[in-house]
Design a protein around this motif. Structure first.
Motif, PDB file in Angstrom:
ATOM      1  N   PRO A   1       0.829  -1.212   0.000  1.00  0.00           N
ATOM      2  CA  PRO A   1       0.000   0.000   0.000  1.00  0.00           C
ATOM      3  C   PRO A   1       0.862   1.261   0.000  1.00  0.00           C
ATOM      4  O   PRO A   1       1.907   1.311   0.651  1.00  0.00           O
ATOM      5  CB  PRO A   1      -0.800  -0.105   1.298  1.00  0.00           C
ATOM      6  CG  PRO A   1      -0.780  -1.554   1.644  1.00  0.00           C
ATOM      7  CD  PRO A   1       0.529  -2.088   1.126  1.00  0.00           C
TER       8      PRO A   1
ATOM      9  N   ASP B   1      -1.377   7.399  -0.176  1.00  0.00           N
ATOM     10  CA  ASP B   1      -2.726   7.234  -0.736  1.00  0.00           C
ATOM     11  C   ASP B   1      -3.135   5.779  -0.531  1.00  0.00           C
ATOM     12  O   ASP B   1      -2.674   4.893  -1.248  1.00  0.00           O
ATOM     13  CB  ASP B   1      -2.729   7.596  -2.217  1.00  0.00           C
ATOM     14  CG  ASP B   1      -4.080   7.457  -2.884  1.00  0.00           C
ATOM     15  OD1 ASP B   1      -5.041   6.959  -2.232  1.00  0.00           O
ATOM     16  OD2 ASP B   1      -4.213   7.841  -4.055  1.00  0.00           O
TER      17      ASP B   1
ATOM     18  N   ARG C   1      -5.521   4.091  -1.363  1.00  0.00           N
ATOM     19  CA  ARG C   1      -6.172   3.394  -2.489  1.00  0.00           C
ATOM     20  C   ARG C   1      -5.152   2.845  -3.473  1.00  0.00           C
ATOM     21  O   ARG C   1      -5.459   1.963  -4.261  1.00  0.00           O
ATOM     22  CB  ARG C   1      -7.114   4.350  -3.231  1.00  0.00           C
ATOM     23  CG  ARG C   1      -8.232   4.905  -2.369  1.00  0.00           C
ATOM     24  CD  ARG C   1      -8.928   6.055  -3.063  1.00  0.00           C
ATOM     25  NE  ARG C   1      -7.941   7.130  -3.251  1.00  0.00           N
ATOM     26  CZ  ARG C   1      -8.067   8.127  -4.115  1.00  0.00           C
ATOM     27  NH1 ARG C   1      -9.115   8.201  -4.894  1.00  0.00           N
ATOM     28  NH2 ARG C   1      -7.135   9.048  -4.225  1.00  0.00           N
TER      29      ARG C   1
ATOM     30  N   HIS D   1      -1.135   1.430  -4.691  1.00  0.00           N
ATOM     31  CA  HIS D   1      -0.066   0.534  -4.260  1.00  0.00           C
ATOM     32  C   HIS D   1       1.250   0.959  -4.900  1.00  0.00           C
ATOM     33  O   HIS D   1       1.258   1.530  -5.993  1.00  0.00           O
ATOM     34  CB  HIS D   1      -0.374  -0.914  -4.670  1.00  0.00           C
ATOM     35  CG  HIS D   1      -1.477  -1.518  -3.887  1.00  0.00           C
ATOM     36  ND1 HIS D   1      -2.795  -1.378  -4.222  1.00  0.00           N
ATOM     37  CD2 HIS D   1      -1.442  -2.260  -2.751  1.00  0.00           C
ATOM     38  CE1 HIS D   1      -3.540  -2.017  -3.339  1.00  0.00           C
ATOM     39  NE2 HIS D   1      -2.741  -2.561  -2.434  1.00  0.00           N
TER      40      HIS D   1
END
Length: 170
Positions: free
Chosen positions: A85, A89, A91, A93
């Motif tokens: 991750p 952020d 969301r 990766h």
């Protein structure tokens, strides 16, 4: 004086011919892995960029995010990349090469280098060095012009001299 249409056309044809020749040379290399040129290109871009987002690699390669997502899933499944991750952020990766990915990329680059070296065995070192310099200059000029173009993407903006001359097909 700017480049004439005839010269620009000749350059386009020479570049396409060079791409075909490099693909044929890659096909002539002994295959010790199941990596294709596209996979090697993705691994090379991750190697150059270090830990990076898949969307950034997709933009640099000039491919869509969905195609990049499929490539990353395959690379991760085969243990060639590691995904974690993005702390900036949640969301997104970040991708990096796994030890196996680094090893496989190094092997692929060594095979390509040996193949080109064998195919150019009749060339003198100075001639090969000059060809590499001219190709690198052409790449740099095209990248610089693309950076100033309103329709340009990040494609090719992070390749260094070594990857540009060894990659051939990305």
């Amino acid at each position: 004086m700017s480049v004439t249409p005839n010269t620009a056309s000749a350059l386009v044809h020479c570049i396409f011919d060079l791409q075909r020749s490099v693909r044929c040379a890659a096909g002539a290399a002994p295959r010790h892995s199941d990596l294709g040129a596209a996979v090697e290109g993705v691994l090379r871009m991750i190697s150059i960029a270090g830990e990076t987002r898949a969307s950034d690699i997709a933009a640099r390669l000039g491919i869509g995010n969905s195609a990049m997502s499929r490539q990353v899933a395959d690379l991760e499944e085969h243990g060639l990349v590691v995904r974690r991750p993005d702390p900036a952020d949640g969301r997104a990766h970040l991708l990096s090469l796994s030890p196996e990915g680094r090893e496989r990329l190094a092997e692929a680059e060594q095979r390509r280098t040996e193949t080109i070296q064998a195919l150019l065995s009749g060339w003198e070192e100075d001639r090969a060095h000059e060809a590499a310099r001219i190709i690198a200059d052409l790449n740099a000029a095209l990248r610089a012009a693309l950076q100033n173009s309103p329709r340009a993407t990040k494609a090719g903006t992070t390749q260094d001299h070594k990857s540009a001359t060894l990659a051939g097909v990305n």
